[in-house]
Design a protein around this motif. Structure first.
Motif, short mmCIF file in Angstrom:
data_model
loop_
_atom_site.label_atom_id
_atom_site.label_comp_id
_atom_site.label_asym_id
_atom_site.label_seq_id
_atom_site.Cartn_x
_atom_site.Cartn_y
_atom_site.Cartn_z
N VAL A 59 -4.79 10.97 12.61
CA VAL A 59 -5.12 10.40 11.31
C VAL A 59 -5.93 9.12 11.46
O VAL A 59 -5.85 8.42 12.46
N LYS A 60 -6.73 8.84 10.42
CA LYS A 60 -7.44 7.57 10.29
C LYS A 60 -6.63 6.71 9.32
O LYS A 60 -6.28 7.17 8.24
N VAL A 61 -6.37 5.49 9.70
CA VAL A 61 -5.60 4.59 8.86
C VAL A 61 -6.54 4.02 7.80
O VAL A 61 -7.57 3.43 8.11
N LEU A 62 -6.18 4.20 6.51
CA LEU A 62 -6.98 3.69 5.41
C LEU A 62 -6.40 2.41 4.81
O LEU A 62 -7.14 1.47 4.53
N LEU A 63 -5.10 2.39 4.60
CA LEU A 63 -4.42 1.25 3.99
C LEU A 63 -3.19 0.89 4.80
O LEU A 63 -2.64 1.72 5.51
N LEU A 64 -2.76 -0.34 4.65
CA LEU A 64 -1.53 -0.80 5.29
C LEU A 64 -0.48 -1.06 4.23
O LEU A 64 -0.79 -1.55 3.15
N SER A 65 0.77 -0.72 4.56
CA SER A 65 1.86 -0.95 3.64
C SER A 65 3.14 -1.20 4.43
O SER A 65 3.39 -0.52 5.41
N GLU A 66 3.93 -2.16 3.99
CA GLU A 66 5.22 -2.43 4.60
C GLU A 66 6.35 -1.80 3.81
O GLU A 66 7.49 -1.82 4.23
N VAL A 67 6.03 -1.24 2.64
CA VAL A 67 7.04 -0.70 1.73
C VAL A 67 6.94 0.82 1.74
O VAL A 67 5.86 1.38 1.61
N ARG A 68 8.09 1.46 1.86
CA ARG A 68 8.13 2.92 1.80
C ARG A 68 8.21 3.34 0.34
O ARG A 68 9.17 3.05 -0.35
N GLY A 69 7.19 4.03 -0.12
CA GLY A 69 7.13 4.45 -1.51
C GLY A 69 7.20 5.96 -1.62
O GLY A 69 7.59 6.65 -0.68
N PRO A 70 6.81 6.47 -2.77
CA PRO A 70 6.80 7.93 -2.96
C PRO A 70 5.80 8.61 -2.02
O PRO A 70 4.88 7.99 -1.50
N ALA A 71 5.97 9.91 -1.85
CA ALA A 71 5.11 10.66 -0.95
C ALA A 71 3.65 10.63 -1.38
O ALA A 71 2.75 10.58 -0.54
N ALA A 72 3.41 10.62 -2.68
CA ALA A 72 2.04 10.57 -3.18
C ALA A 72 1.35 9.27 -2.78
O ALA A 72 0.16 9.26 -2.44
N VAL A 73 2.09 8.19 -2.78
CA VAL A 73 1.54 6.89 -2.37
C VAL A 73 1.36 6.86 -0.86
O VAL A 73 0.38 6.33 -0.35
N ALA A 74 2.31 7.42 -0.14
CA ALA A 74 2.24 7.43 1.33
C ALA A 74 1.03 8.21 1.82
O ALA A 74 0.44 7.86 2.84
N GLN A 75 0.63 9.25 1.12
CA GLN A 75 -0.52 10.05 1.55
C GLN A 75 -1.83 9.31 1.37
O GLN A 75 -2.83 9.68 1.98
N THR A 76 -1.85 8.25 0.57
CA THR A 76 -3.07 7.47 0.40
C THR A 76 -3.26 6.46 1.53
O THR A 76 -4.32 5.86 1.63
N LEU A 77 -2.27 6.28 2.38
CA LEU A 77 -2.36 5.32 3.48
C LEU A 77 -3.20 5.83 4.64
O LEU A 77 -3.65 5.05 5.47
#
Length: 124
Positions: A59-77
């Motif tokens: 995978v290519k990393v697009l965004l960084l997040s420290e919070v585990r959210g819904p799967a739809a949000v996680a797929q945007t990372l």
């Protein structure tokens, strides 16, 4: 982009259910960041290769997040590479084409079953 730990990002992107298995995967070399095995405390690189129960994913990393959210949000990372997607779909198709064996019957095999087993084992 700000700095974020590798195990925390893998957990937030839902590659692992908890941070401890993500850190363990880093220790065992199942994660590669830009072609090198990172420690769990290192920063997330641009290109990650993740080997887990779901298979190998690049995978290519697009965004960084420290919070585990819904799967739809996680797929945007992240964004999966084309080569990785093609290989994963090819392996899934190969698993579908395998013949499924009949569930083992309970009890003693019948005479017909014994003959079939002997034939499969190459005995006369």
């Amino acid at each position: 982009m700000t700095c974020i730990r590798m195990d925390k990002w893998l957990w937030a992107a839902r590659f692992f259910k908890m941070r401890s298995p993500a850190a363990r995967a880093c220790e065992l070399g199942r994660i590669q960041s830009n072609g090198q095995p990172p420690k769990a405390s290192r920063e997330v690189g641009d290109l990650l290769q993740v080997k887990n129960d779901g298979g190998d994913v690049q995978v290519k990393v697009l965004l960084l997040s420290e919070v585990r959210g819904p799967a739809a949000v996680a797929q945007t990372l992240y964004c999966e590479t084309e080569e990785s997607r093609d290989l994963r779909l090819k392996l899934a198709l190969g698993r579908k084409t395998l013949t499924h064996f009949e569930a083992s019957r309970e009890g003693k095999p019948s005479k017909r079953d014994r003959r079939e087993l002997s034939r499969l084992r190459g005995r006369s």
